[in-house]
Design an enzyme around this catalytic site. Structure first.
Site, PDB file in Angstrom:
ATOM      1  CG  ASP A  68      62.036  28.886   0.408  1.00 43.45           C
ATOM      2  OD1 ASP A  68      61.829  29.538   1.694  1.00 43.45           O
ATOM      3  OD2 ASP A  68      61.663  27.918  -0.024  1.00 43.45           O
ATOM      4  CE1 TYR A 118      60.449  19.621   1.313  1.00 43.24           C
ATOM      5  CE2 TYR A 118      60.606  21.195   2.930  1.00 43.24           C
ATOM      6  CZ  TYR A 118      60.008  20.092   2.340  1.00 43.24           C
ATOM      7  OH  TYR A 118      58.657  19.707   2.685  1.00 43.24           O
ATOM      8  CE  LYS A 164      61.558  26.557   8.465  1.00 42.98           C
ATOM      9  NZ  LYS A 164      61.002  25.221   9.061  1.00 42.98           N
TER      10      LYS A 164
HETATM   11  N1  HOZ Z   1      60.852  21.141   6.843  1.00 42.99           N
HETATM   12  C1  HOZ Z   1      61.153  20.685   8.091  1.00 42.99           C
HETATM   13  C2  HOZ Z   1      62.530  20.536   8.113  1.00 42.99           C
HETATM   14  N2  HOZ Z   1      63.387  21.398   7.389  1.00 42.99           N
HETATM   15  C3  HOZ Z   1      60.475  19.439   8.758  1.00 42.99           C
HETATM   16  C4  HOZ Z   1      61.071  19.133  10.090  1.00 42.99           C
HETATM   17  C5  HOZ Z   1      59.970  17.634  10.424  1.00 42.99           C
HETATM   18  O1  HOZ Z   1      59.921  16.639   9.716  1.00 42.99           O
HETATM   19  O2  HOZ Z   1      59.969  17.758  11.391  1.00 42.99           O
END
Ligand code: HOZ
Length: 432
Positions: free
Chosen positions: A244, A149, A272
């Site tokens: 990433d 992702y 993050k």
């Molecule tokens: N990108 C976050 C998890 N990999 C999103 C989490 C959420 O939907 O709160």
């Protein structure tokens, strides 16, 4: 599934109201608990390794706001620095010395980064890096891996992980074919598939982007030789390699997964941890590539809140805390103990499971395994995971509400927290 032992009346009321005014009641999909059943708890406050919900229940947290809380939530040093920074204003939209400080810290730490651009999220960083890959190489196609992702930009919503995997969604409606026609995919850990894509698309592939340790399809490690192989293949084909490290940066090691594995990509995305809990992303890499970014070069990318002084402050303080001796040894030890304990609890109670940990990141699939890629991960018993998740919640343990998200530990997690978590897991698994 309705909780039997946990009183969550206020959470339920707030979430019911939220569903009428926000899609799915949330600001981001995974937290809605749709894949694990039951309703999400509504947070009131966080501190150290703990969460308190609006009904006053306390939980040991293994989500850590999806990664940033590596020093523990609301660390007093970070909060103190933010108080001081607040007095000077909340946003400048102009150069700020704090950007230099954090940029130098990032450049010193991350092997591939010679220059860096700050943005506001991991999604933004990945969008920008893709434009830069294409501009630098003069090629349009990009290879990503199934289950990885890279944020929710159109070009990356192809066989994506995180919420897309969690909710079992097809590639999203609203994404035009033209946006993804240049996005090629391969199974993670499959070098032969990558070689075949390069052979089928000679001189057309700008680069390969991946999570060097996958967190968005659950926790999946790169096989021995996979990252090295990608480095060689991209070099041979005049293409760029992009890590990433939004999840893994400053988590797998201070210099990220690239430092841990000794493989230096051309470009890196971050997020993050470098924001210490405030919204931040960044992309950086070789000086000759980054020099193409506006206003130094012609590749456009901009943001009013980019380099925001509060976010820079929280990031600087967090990295300072991480620089202390023994930090990563502690994270590694605690996380290994947790992952091994969870796997042992599952196996000893008769449940097929596999998984592991690396530094402060861990995961467990409810399948025999081994899991090398997203197809393997999908063999997990997600219905059982939902029951396990609810059982843990009822025992005061907050896990990511998805089989397809990695878990995160922090410097605030104690041996006692880990022991309590393993005991709770054993109890839940025995009941399934
Ligand atoms: N990108 C976050 C998890 N990999 C999103 C989490 C959420 O939907 O709160």
């Amino acid at each position: 599934m309705v909780s039997t032992t946990l009183k969550t009346t206020k959470s339920e009321e707030i979430f019911a109201a939220a569903q009428k005014i926000m899609p799915g009641g949330v600001s981001s999909p995974v937290r809605a608990f749709k894949s694990v059943g039951g309703q999400p708890i509504v947070f009131d406050r966080v501190k150290g390794a703990y969460i308190w919900d609006v009904d006053g229940n306390q939980y040991i947290d293994y989500v850590g706001t999806w990664g940033p809380a590596i020093c523990g939530h609301a660390h007093p040093d970070v909060i103190g620095a933010l108080h001081d920074a607040l007095e000077k204003g909340t946003s400048f939209g102009a150069p700020c010395y704090l950007e230099n400080v954090l940029a130098e810290m990032v450049i010193d730490a991350v092997p591939s980064i010679e220059m860096v651009r700050f943005v506001n999220s991991g999604t933004e960083a990945c969008m920008a890096v893709l434009r830069l890959m294409r501009a630098f190489t003069g090629r349009e196609k990009v290879i990503k891996f199934e289950g990885c992702y890279h944020g929710h930009a159109d070009m990356f919503l192809v066989k994506a992980g995180s919420g897309v995997a969690t909710l079992g969604l097809p590639d999203s409606p609203g994404v035009p074919k033209s946006a993804t026609s240049s996005t090629l995919t391969a199974p993670y850990n499959d070098l032969e598939a990558v070689k075949a894509l390069f052979a089928e698309n000679p001189n057309e592939i700008a680069g390969v982007i991946l999570e060097p340790v996958v967190g968005n399809a659950g926790f999946i490690l790169p096989d021995a030789g996979f990252l090295e192989g990608l480095r060689e293949i991209t070099k041979e084909n005049g293409a760029l390699l992009v890590f990433d490290e939004v999840m893994t940066g400053f988590r797998i090691a201070y210099g990220g997964a690239q430092a841990k594995f000794g493989i230096t990509p051309d470009l890196t995305t971050l997020g993050k941890v470098i924001g210490g809990g405030l919204p931040v992303g960044a992309y950086g890499g070789r000086q000759d590539i980054m020099a193409m970014v506006a206003p130094a070069g012609p590749v456009y990318q901009a943001g009013t809140l980019s380099g925001n002084p509060l976010a820079m402050t929280a990031g600087i303080k967090t990295l300072e805390l991480l620089q202390k001796a023994g930090t990563y040894e502690q994270l590694e030890r605690v996380t290994k103990k947790l992952a091994e304990g969870l796997l042992c609890a599952a196996k000893e109670t008769g449940h097929a499971t596999c998984g592991g940990s690396l530094s402060a990141m861990f995961g467990m699939f409810l399948t025999e395994g081994p899991v090398h890629n997203y197809e393997d991960a999908k063999k997990s018993d997600t219905a059982k995971f939902g029951k396990f998740h609810r059982g843990m919640l009822e025992r005061g343990i907050y896990l990511a509400p998805s089989q397809f998200e990695a878990g995160f530990t922090s410097l605030a997690h104690t041996d006692e927290d880990i022991d309590r978590t393993i005991a709770a897991a054993r109890d839940v698994f025995s009941s399934l």
